[in-house]
Design a protein around this motif. Structure first.
Motif, PDB file in Angstrom:
ATOM      1  N   SER A   1      28.331  -9.400  22.797  1.00 50.58           N
ATOM      2  CA  SER A   1      29.322  -9.355  21.722  1.00 50.58           C
ATOM      3  C   SER A   1      30.151  -8.074  21.815  1.00 50.58           C
ATOM      4  CB  SER A   1      28.613  -9.429  20.368  1.00 50.58           C
ATOM      5  OG  SER A   1      29.544  -9.429  19.313  1.00 50.58           O
TER       6      SER A   1
ATOM      7  N   HIS B   1      36.827 -13.009  20.669  1.00 49.70           N
ATOM      8  CA  HIS B   1      35.635 -12.179  20.766  1.00 49.70           C
ATOM      9  C   HIS B   1      34.353 -12.975  20.601  1.00 49.70           C
ATOM     10  CE1 HIS B   1      32.883  -9.511  18.133  1.00 49.70           C
ATOM     11  NE2 HIS B   1      32.488  -9.387  19.381  1.00 49.70           N
ATOM     12  N   GLU B   2      34.119 -13.504  19.414  1.00 52.47           N
ATOM     13  CA  GLU B   2      32.871 -14.209  19.141  1.00 52.47           C
ATOM     14  C   GLU B   2      32.722 -15.471  19.986  1.00 52.47           C
ATOM     15  OE1 GLU B   2      30.350 -13.269  17.580  1.00 52.47           O
ATOM     16  OE2 GLU B   2      31.079 -11.510  16.515  1.00 52.47           O
TER      17      GLU B   2
ATOM     18  N   THR C   1      29.626 -16.031  22.566  1.00 53.12           N
ATOM     19  CA  THR C   1      28.752 -17.180  22.308  1.00 53.12           C
ATOM     20  C   THR C   1      28.668 -18.089  23.531  1.00 53.12           C
ATOM     21  OG1 THR C   1      29.292 -17.164  19.953  1.00 53.12           O
ATOM     22  CG2 THR C   1      28.378 -19.201  20.834  1.00 53.12           C
TER      23      THR C   1
END
Length: 272
Positions: free
Chosen positions: A8, A151-152, A156
């Motif tokens: 992350s 980003h996330e 993920t």
């Protein structure tokens, strides 16, 4: 090894540089985080559901009720907006410096490499009609969008890919062999696109470990959606289409469709 928080941080650093040419420095765990990193972390941490926050989202009157969670979100939003304005001013200065002697800015002459500068330059191009330009507020709204979307979702998906390959050493070995065959440590996008097994791994990761399990859209006008297969409702009426009205919310269950055995077969939940 818990790689999730470090992935992350890594993707936050990447989107900071690729998106805004801004050093978030999220991987530097030994020093105080950068201002944008701290503001973004505070914003994300305070997105947890609470009844007051839900009421404030839907009923403006409740926004007058003080609450620590809302206060922290507002402070982080103000910080991100201020940094966004600084980035916007810097991007505009970069674009003006690239203008011709007559002050002409062409969309085709894009020298900035980060997404934000490219967006600003395309928006400032003299050959763009005024009614197609974004306002500064609309451009600034892309800052949190880039951070959240880039980003996330990336961290993920990367986590899903690493997990899948750790459970399937043969797939991991085959991918490694293909990557080693590339004759450079800094492959171009063309080099990466020429790797069919890597492409298959990315596609299978996005299918089985969809970073966004579902999304929604709002109908902008009345419409009719034709159906491949008719269905019978609880009243026994057979429907060959779905009629929607302007303003209807349409849920798109991405993960459910990606793992449907009817679409993908009995092994729809397997990474292969």
């Amino acid at each position: 090894i818990d790689v999730v928080p470090w992935l992350s941080r890594m993707t936050l650093d990447v989107i900071g540089l690729a998106g805004f040419h801004y050093d978030v420095d999220a991987l530097n765990a030994n020093e105080k985080p950068s201002e944008l990193n701290e503001a973004y972390a505070t914003f994300i941490e305070n997105q947890k559901f609470s009844l007051l926050v839900a009421l404030q989202a839907w009923i403006p009157l409740f926004r007058l009720v003080p609450g620590d969670q809302l206060r922290r979100v507002q402070i982080s939003q103000r910080t991100m907006t201020r940094i966004g304005r600084e980035l916007l001013a810097s991007a505009k200065a970069t674009v003006r410096a690239c203008a011709t002697g007559k002050g002409v800015i062409e969309k085709s002459s894009l020298h900035g490499r980060d997404l934000f500068t490219l967006l600003v330059k395309a928006n400032m191009a003299t050959d763009v009609p005024d009614n197609q330009r974004l306002s500064d507020e609309d451009v600034l709204a892309q800052v949190p969008t880039f951070l959240v979307a880039g980003h996330e979702t990336t961290s993920t998906a990367t986590t899903g890919a690493l997990c899948a390959m750790a459970l399937a050493p043969d797939i991991q070995t085959k991918l490694r062999e293909e990557l080693i065959s590339v004759g450079t440590e800094t492959p171009s996008m063309e080099d990466l696109m020429a790797l069919p097994y890597l492409d298959a791994i990315v596609r299978e990761t996005l299918r089985l470990y969809a970073p966004l399990p579902n999304t929604a859209r709002t109908a902008m006008k009345d419409d009719v959606i034709p159906l491949e297969q008719p269905f019978t409702d609880k009243r026994g009426v057979v429907h060959h289409e779905i009629r929607i009205r302007k303003g209807d919310q349409i849920l798109i269950p991405i993960l459910a469709m990606n793992t449907s055995e009817e679409l993908w077969g009995h092994d729809a939940h397997e990474f292969k």
